[in-house]
Write a protein that holds these residues in place. Structure first.
Motif, short mmCIF file in Angstrom:
data_model
loop_
_atom_site.label_atom_id
_atom_site.label_comp_id
_atom_site.label_asym_id
_atom_site.label_seq_id
_atom_site.Cartn_x
_atom_site.Cartn_y
_atom_site.Cartn_z
N GLY A 10 -6.23 4.26 5.51
CA GLY A 10 -5.19 5.45 5.02
C GLY A 10 -4.79 6.51 6.32
N ILE A 11 -3.68 6.47 6.81
CA ILE A 11 -3.25 7.30 7.83
C ILE A 11 -2.18 8.40 7.48
N ASN A 12 -2.48 9.50 7.75
CA ASN A 12 -1.78 10.68 7.41
C ASN A 12 -0.86 10.85 8.84
N TYR A 13 -1.17 10.47 9.73
CA TYR A 13 -0.39 10.99 10.98
C TYR A 13 -0.32 12.38 11.12
N ALA A 14 -1.46 13.03 11.05
CA ALA A 14 -1.42 14.52 11.13
C ALA A 14 -1.31 15.28 12.33
N LEU A 20 2.28 12.60 6.68
CA LEU A 20 2.24 12.26 5.39
C LEU A 20 1.01 13.36 4.93
N ASN A 21 1.04 13.11 3.47
CA ASN A 21 0.04 13.96 3.01
C ASN A 21 -0.91 13.27 2.06
N GLY A 22 -0.67 12.20 1.55
CA GLY A 22 -1.50 11.70 0.68
C GLY A 22 -2.51 10.40 0.79
N CYS A 23 -2.06 9.89 2.18
CA CYS A 23 -2.71 8.67 2.61
C CYS A 23 -4.32 8.45 2.77
N GLY A 92 -0.01 4.50 4.34
CA GLY A 92 0.66 4.81 5.46
C GLY A 92 2.12 4.64 5.60
N HIS A 93 2.60 4.59 6.92
CA HIS A 93 4.01 4.51 7.04
C HIS A 93 4.43 2.70 7.22
N GLY A 94 5.32 2.23 6.39
CA GLY A 94 5.90 1.01 6.77
C GLY A 94 7.14 0.95 7.36
N GLY A 95 7.41 0.03 8.17
CA GLY A 95 8.77 0.11 9.02
C GLY A 95 9.22 -1.19 8.94
N GLN A 96 10.40 -1.41 9.59
CA GLN A 96 11.16 -2.64 10.09
C GLN A 96 11.51 -2.55 11.45
N VAL A 97 11.37 -3.61 12.00
CA VAL A 97 11.69 -3.85 13.39
C VAL A 97 12.66 -5.48 13.44
N LYS A 98 13.30 -5.43 14.36
CA LYS A 98 14.24 -6.66 14.70
C LYS A 98 13.31 -7.77 14.57
N ASP A 99 14.02 -8.78 14.02
CA ASP A 99 13.27 -10.07 13.78
C ASP A 99 13.66 -10.95 15.18
N LEU A 100 12.71 -10.95 16.26
CA LEU A 100 13.09 -11.46 17.54
C LEU A 100 13.31 -13.06 17.41
N ALA A 263 -2.44 15.29 -3.54
CA ALA A 263 -1.33 14.42 -2.63
C ALA A 263 -1.89 13.04 -2.69
N THR A 264 -1.07 12.07 -3.12
CA THR A 264 -1.50 10.91 -3.17
C THR A 264 -0.09 9.73 -2.91
N GLY A 265 -0.36 8.64 -2.62
CA GLY A 265 0.62 7.56 -2.67
C GLY A 265 0.92 7.13 -4.26
N ALA A 266 2.14 7.25 -4.65
CA ALA A 266 2.43 6.84 -5.90
C ALA A 266 1.89 5.60 -6.45
N MET A 267 2.06 4.35 -5.53
CA MET A 267 1.67 3.10 -5.89
C MET A 267 0.13 3.10 -5.88
N SER A 268 -0.49 3.95 -4.97
CA SER A 268 -2.05 3.81 -5.13
C SER A 268 -2.46 4.41 -6.71
N TRP A 269 -1.74 5.49 -6.85
CA TRP A 269 -2.16 6.03 -8.14
C TRP A 269 -2.02 5.24 -9.28
N ALA A 270 -0.63 4.84 -9.31
CA ALA A 270 -0.26 4.03 -10.46
C ALA A 270 -1.18 2.63 -10.61
#
Length: 318
Positions: A10-14, A20-23, A92-100, A263-270
């Motif tokens: 779990g990463i909040n990047y404080a 983020l708040n809930g990770c 935590g954060h998810g992202g997307q990068v160029k598919d090299l 604070a929580t991630g909606a998916m984790s809670w669900a």
């Protein structure tokens, strides 16, 4: 003797612009769920590792840097044997990068973001698969919960299932229909060839190909939830017993929410709410009920993906 083993991140990047708040809360809630509800050994007994960016972890192997996370993946998947039950969760954060490599129709690879991603890079979906899925013993089971943006194919598991607006999941029917088209094409060609027969058979086989592709991930997802592309590798031949619940499609974001004042991630809670309400649900039931828990307040659509063409009606093993 079979064992239970868990890695929770779990990463909040404080203190950063990406905060983020809930990770971290998600990580603690998952710990309590696994220990109290599913019989996993608590931290300190050697088979549960919790990585967060809380200040006390900085400078230790529990601080979720790029290198520490990859080392933790190796710890999780090492020495697993037939019958072992493993867990991996990431909030935590998810992202997307160029598919090299140019293998993804979308042109993008999904990623997760370690605390030091700005300096040392994100961890891409193909790296995740090779680090987490490929090393698994074929007769042990790994369950993954990813609560982050763009997480639909974060581990590049080859088969994906998504509930529609009514909660229906029809993937097995789709597969059977594809098989039926192949058989129809074969029957058509029995007893001799003609150009009309060949053209009709090609049409049937083309339809079957579309159905089989719809069992795979990809960027061009339709309303039934499936894609038109394959991954870089022939992952479906691995046959690893890996199941992943993810918070959204590749093109969606996951909510950093406040629920019941916390604070929580909606998916984790669900997911945990669904599992606590009925601990003996099937995989397809958990997917449907998680969707129901989210649909009133969140646009994200949860997904279930797995490493083989497995029976979704079997009870979740945790």
């Amino acid at each position: 003797m079979a064992r239970k083993k868990a890695l929770i991140i779990g990463i909040n990047y404080a203190g950063t612009e990406h905060a983020l708040n809930g990770c971290v809360n998600d990580a603690m809630n998952v710990r309590d769920f696994l220990v109290n509800d599913r019989g996993f050994p608590p931290p300190g007994e050697g088979d549960m590792t919790i990585m967060t960016d809380e200040p006390e972890n900085e400078g230790t192997e529990l601080y979720p840097t790029h290198d520490n996370i990859l080392a933790a993946f190796k710890w999780l998947t090492s020495d697993n044997e037939a019958g072992d039950v493993l867990w991996l969760s990431y909030s935590g954060h998810g992202g997307q990068v160029k598919d090299l490599e140019g293998e993804r129709a979308s042109g993008l690879d999904d990623t997760i973001c370690p605390i030091d991603f700005a300096e040392n890079g994100q961890i891409t979906s193909d790296v995740l698969h090779r680090a987490v899925v490929s090393p698994m013993h074929p007769d042990s089971r790994l369950t993954i919960l990813f609560d982050c943006c763009h997480s639909g194919s974060a581990c590049e598991l080859p088969f994906v299932f998504r509930p529609d607006a009514e909660g229906n999941v029809n993937m097995l029917d789709t597969f059977k229909k594809g098989v039926g088209l192949v058989r129809a094409a074969g029957d058509l060609l029995d007893g001799g060839l003609s150009m009309d027969k060949v053209d009709d058979a090609k049409m049937l086989l083309g339809g079957a190909t579309d159905f089989f592709h719809s069992l795979r991930y990809g960027g061009g997802a339709d309303e039934d939830g499936l894609a038109k592309e394959s991954f870089q590798e022939n992952w479906e031949s691995e046959g690893k017993d890996v199941w992943m619940f993810s918070g959204c499609r590749d093109d969606q974001t996951s909510a950093d929410a406040t629920i019941a004042g916390a604070a929580t991630g909606a998916m984790s809670w669900a997911f945990m709410k669904t599992m606590r309400e009925n601990p003996e649900q099937s995989y397809v039931n958990v997917l449907q009920n998680t969707r129901t828990a989210l649909v009133e307040n969140y646009s994200q659509v949860p997904q279930l993906s797995c490493g083989g063409r497995y029976d979704l009606d079997q009870t979740v093993l945790l």
